[in-house]
Motif scaffolding. Structure first.
Motif, PDB file in Angstrom:
ATOM      1  N   LEU A 170      21.785  21.373 -28.935  1.00  0.00           N
ATOM      2  CA  LEU A 170      20.477  21.522 -29.108  1.00  0.00           C
ATOM      3  C   LEU A 170      19.644  20.091 -29.504  1.00  0.00           C
ATOM      4  O   LEU A 170      20.443  19.351 -30.230  1.00  0.00           O
ATOM      5  CB  LEU A 170      19.806  22.636 -29.743  1.00  0.00           C
ATOM      6  N   GLU A 171      18.508  19.955 -29.026  1.00  0.00           N
ATOM      7  CA  GLU A 171      17.679  18.757 -29.519  1.00  0.00           C
ATOM      8  C   GLU A 171      16.457  19.284 -29.928  1.00  0.00           C
ATOM      9  O   GLU A 171      15.692  19.813 -29.108  1.00  0.00           O
ATOM     10  CB  GLU A 171      17.788  17.757 -28.687  1.00  0.00           C
ATOM     11  N   HIS A 172      15.880  18.825 -31.109  1.00  0.00           N
ATOM     12  CA  HIS A 172      14.737  19.372 -31.611  1.00  0.00           C
ATOM     13  C   HIS A 172      14.007  18.363 -31.243  1.00  0.00           C
ATOM     14  O   HIS A 172      13.805  17.123 -31.936  1.00  0.00           O
ATOM     15  CB  HIS A 172      14.731  19.460 -33.113  1.00  0.00           C
ATOM     16  N   LEU A 173      12.882  18.400 -30.385  1.00  0.00           N
ATOM     17  CA  LEU A 173      11.896  17.456 -30.115  1.00  0.00           C
ATOM     18  C   LEU A 173      10.499  17.778 -30.178  1.00  0.00           C
ATOM     19  O   LEU A 173      10.184  19.191 -29.818  1.00  0.00           O
ATOM     20  CB  LEU A 173      12.202  17.256 -28.423  1.00  0.00           C
ATOM     21  N   PRO A 174       9.496  16.978 -29.996  1.00  0.00           N
ATOM     22  CA  PRO A 174       7.914  17.371 -30.167  1.00  0.00           C
ATOM     23  C   PRO A 174       7.689  17.786 -28.622  1.00  0.00           C
ATOM     24  O   PRO A 174       8.219  17.320 -27.628  1.00  0.00           O
ATOM     25  CB  PRO A 174       7.503  15.893 -30.332  1.00  0.00           C
ATOM     26  N   VAL A 175       6.667  18.629 -28.638  1.00  0.00           N
ATOM     27  CA  VAL A 175       6.561  19.246 -27.246  1.00  0.00           C
ATOM     28  C   VAL A 175       4.875  18.791 -27.002  1.00  0.00           C
ATOM     29  O   VAL A 175       3.930  18.950 -27.782  1.00  0.00           O
ATOM     30  CB  VAL A 175       6.408  20.929 -27.447  1.00  0.00           C
ATOM     31  N   GLY A 176       4.927  18.264 -25.836  1.00  0.00           N
ATOM     32  CA  GLY A 176       3.189  17.727 -25.302  1.00  0.00           C
ATOM     33  C   GLY A 176       2.317  19.074 -25.003  1.00  0.00           C
ATOM     34  O   GLY A 176       2.852  20.169 -25.094  1.00  0.00           O
ATOM     35  N   PRO A 177       1.224  18.767 -24.757  1.00  0.00           N
ATOM     36  CA  PRO A 177       0.183  20.026 -24.286  1.00  0.00           C
ATOM     37  C   PRO A 177       0.816  20.752 -22.959  1.00  0.00           C
ATOM     38  O   PRO A 177       0.297  21.807 -23.078  1.00  0.00           O
ATOM     39  CB  PRO A 177      -1.203  19.032 -23.984  1.00  0.00           C
TER      40      PRO A 177
ATOM     41  N   LYS B 154       5.957  20.780 -22.176  1.00  0.00           N
ATOM     42  CA  LYS B 154       7.224  19.786 -21.924  1.00  0.00           C
ATOM     43  C   LYS B 154       7.667  19.072 -23.182  1.00  0.00           C
ATOM     44  O   LYS B 154       6.872  18.592 -23.773  1.00  0.00           O
ATOM     45  CB  LYS B 154       7.325  19.081 -20.591  1.00  0.00           C
ATOM     46  N   PRO B 155       9.034  18.644 -23.255  1.00  0.00           N
ATOM     47  CA  PRO B 155       9.369  17.776 -24.168  1.00  0.00           C
ATOM     48  C   PRO B 155       8.789  16.341 -24.194  1.00  0.00           C
ATOM     49  O   PRO B 155       8.843  15.891 -23.142  1.00  0.00           O
ATOM     50  CB  PRO B 155      10.985  17.818 -24.430  1.00  0.00           C
ATOM     51  N   VAL B 156       8.553  15.805 -25.370  1.00  0.00           N
ATOM     52  CA  VAL B 156       8.094  14.523 -25.346  1.00  0.00           C
ATOM     53  C   VAL B 156       9.317  13.632 -25.476  1.00  0.00           C
ATOM     54  O   VAL B 156       9.911  13.408 -26.436  1.00  0.00           O
ATOM     55  CB  VAL B 156       6.963  13.873 -26.219  1.00  0.00           C
TER      56      VAL B 156
ATOM     57  N   ALA C 109       5.844   6.372 -33.435  1.00  0.00           N
ATOM     58  CA  ALA C 109       4.696   7.365 -32.829  1.00  0.00           C
ATOM     59  C   ALA C 109       4.873   8.865 -33.148  1.00  0.00           C
ATOM     60  O   ALA C 109       3.996   9.589 -33.348  1.00  0.00           O
ATOM     61  CB  ALA C 109       4.534   7.205 -31.401  1.00  0.00           C
ATOM     62  N   THR C 110       6.283   9.195 -33.058  1.00  0.00           N
ATOM     63  CA  THR C 110       6.467  10.689 -32.905  1.00  0.00           C
ATOM     64  C   THR C 110       6.369  10.989 -34.557  1.00  0.00           C
ATOM     65  O   THR C 110       5.811  12.214 -34.906  1.00  0.00           O
ATOM     66  CB  THR C 110       8.240  10.827 -32.508  1.00  0.00           C
ATOM     67  N   ASP C 111       6.754  10.202 -35.382  1.00  0.00           N
ATOM     68  CA  ASP C 111       6.670  10.660 -36.859  1.00  0.00           C
ATOM     69  C   ASP C 111       5.048  10.548 -37.326  1.00  0.00           C
ATOM     70  O   ASP C 111       4.592  11.633 -37.969  1.00  0.00           O
ATOM     71  CB  ASP C 111       7.366   9.268 -37.797  1.00  0.00           C
ATOM     72  N   ALA C 112       4.511   9.891 -36.793  1.00  0.00           N
ATOM     73  CA  ALA C 112       2.688   9.618 -37.001  1.00  0.00           C
ATOM     74  C   ALA C 112       2.354  10.972 -36.449  1.00  0.00           C
ATOM     75  O   ALA C 112       1.296  11.410 -37.000  1.00  0.00           O
ATOM     76  CB  ALA C 112       2.055   8.483 -36.577  1.00  0.00           C
ATOM     77  N   ASN C 113       2.777  11.591 -35.135  1.00  0.00           N
ATOM     78  CA  ASN C 113       2.079  12.696 -34.722  1.00  0.00           C
ATOM     79  C   ASN C 113       2.740  13.778 -34.711  1.00  0.00           C
ATOM     80  O   ASN C 113       2.848  14.854 -34.160  1.00  0.00           O
ATOM     81  CB  ASN C 113       1.872  12.277 -33.268  1.00  0.00           C
ATOM     82  N   SER C 114       3.617  13.989 -35.860  1.00  0.00           N
ATOM     83  CA  SER C 114       4.534  15.307 -36.067  1.00  0.00           C
ATOM     84  C   SER C 114       3.542  16.564 -36.242  1.00  0.00           C
ATOM     85  O   SER C 114       4.155  17.468 -35.946  1.00  0.00           O
ATOM     86  CB  SER C 114       5.398  15.150 -37.354  1.00  0.00           C
ATOM     87  N   ASP C 115       2.459  16.280 -36.907  1.00  0.00           N
ATOM     88  CA  ASP C 115       1.621  17.436 -37.087  1.00  0.00           C
ATOM     89  C   ASP C 115       0.762  17.784 -35.760  1.00  0.00           C
ATOM     90  O   ASP C 115       0.453  19.005 -35.454  1.00  0.00           O
ATOM     91  CB  ASP C 115       0.579  17.259 -38.144  1.00  0.00           C
ATOM     92  N   LEU C 116       0.734  16.810 -34.895  1.00  0.00           N
ATOM     93  CA  LEU C 116      -0.081  16.769 -33.548  1.00  0.00           C
ATOM     94  C   LEU C 116       0.736  17.647 -32.614  1.00  0.00           C
ATOM     95  O   LEU C 116       0.225  18.477 -31.840  1.00  0.00           O
ATOM     96  CB  LEU C 116      -0.652  15.432 -33.178  1.00  0.00           C
TER      97      LEU C 116
END
Length: 224
Positions: free
Chosen positions: A125-132, A135-137, A144-151
Motif C-alpha cells: 500500500l501507499e498512503h497518498l493525498p486525494v484530490g477533489p 483520485k490520488p495526487v 506542496a504535499t506537506d503544505a496542503n496536508s490538511d487540504l
C-alpha cells in the motif's frame, strides 16, 4: 482506502466474483495506475502510461492487471472464496490476506477440473493525498504535499499485489488429478532424508569438516 483491514474483503470479492464493470471500477478506485502484479503463473511489472505506437491509446500496468482478472473470471465464472484473516503492518504498509478459494474450469464438465487452494495475498500500500476527484495526487511535489496536508486528506492505495501459494496448491491449477499428492509424497520423502542424513552422516561430516577442511563444526556437533 481509509481502513484497509475492513475494506479489503470487498475489494477482493469484487475482483474475483463480480462483473467486468465492477472489476474495472474497483481497480481504478483502489489501485494505482502503475500497480504491479505477481502470481505463480503471470507477472506485470510496474510502469506508468505508455503510448502504443501508431495509435492514440496509452496503457499502463493496471491495464494489464485488469485483463488478468478478466481472464480469471472467464475461465472460472463461479469462484467460491473464504477470507480467513487480514493483518495490516502499518509500519511497512503491507496488508496480508489469508484466503481459501475454489477455482473451477467451466469448460471441463462435472466440475472435474477444480482447484481448492489456500493462498496468502500481500498488498503493498501507499498512503497518498486525494484530490477533489477522489483520485490520488501522484505528481505533487513533496513540499506542496506537506503544505496542503490538511487540504488533501490521505488514503491508502494498492501499488502492488503478490499472491503466494504453496507448491502443492498452485499445482492444483495445472494438474488437479494427483500432482499435489505426488508433491506431498516428495515432501515426506525429503523429511525422511533429513532424518537419515542426520543419523548417519552428522558425525563423519563433522570429523571431515574439522580434520580435512579445517572448518568449524560446532553447529552440527553434539552439545558439550
Amino acid at each position: 482506502m481509509d481502513v484497509p483491514e475492513s475494506q479489503v474483503p470487498y475489494i477482493i470479492r469484487s475482483l474475483t466474483q463480480s462483473t467486468r464493470e465492477d472489476q474495472r471500477r474497483v481497480l481504478e478506485k483502489y489501485f494505482l495506475p502503475n500497480a504491479y502484479f505477481i502470481h505463480p503463473f503471470c507477472r506485470v511489472p510496474s510502469f506508468g502510461d505508455k503510448k502504443i505506437p501508431f495509435t492514440n491509446q496509452s496503457v499502463n500496468s493496471l491495464w494489464f492487471v485488469f485483463f488478468i482478472y478478466q481472464w480469471y473470471r472467464i475461465l472460472s465464472p463461479k469462484i467460491e472464496l473464504d477470507i480467513n484473516s487480514v493483518a495490516f503492518d502499518k509500519k511497512q504498509n503491507l496488508l496480508y490476506v489469508t484466503l481459501h478459494q475454489t477455482f473451477t474450469l467451466w469448460i471441463v464438465p462435472f466440475s472435474l477440473w477444480q482447484a481448492n487452494v489456500k493462498l496468502v495475498t500481500v498488498l503493498n500500500l501507499e498512503h497518498l493525498p486525494v484530490g477533489p476527484d477522489g483520485k490520488p495526487v501522484l505528481d505533487a511535489a513533496p513540499s506542496a504535499t506537506d503544505a496542503n496536508s490538511d487540504l488533501y486528506p490521505k488514503r491508502y492505495f494498492i501499488k502492488g499485489q503478490e499472491d503466494n501459494y504453496q507448491v502443492e496448491d498452485f499445482l492444483k491449477f495445472i494438474a488437479p488429478w494427483g500432482a499435489s499428492m505426488l508433491w506431498t509424497i516428495w515432501q515426506l520423502f525429503a523429511t525422511l532424508v533429513c532424518v537419515v542424513g542426520v543419523t548417519l552422516l552428522r558425525v563423519p561430516l563433522a570429523w571431515f569438516r574439522e580434520n580435512v577442511l579445517g572448518l568449524d563444526s560446532r553447529a552440527i556437533k553434539t552439545k558439550q
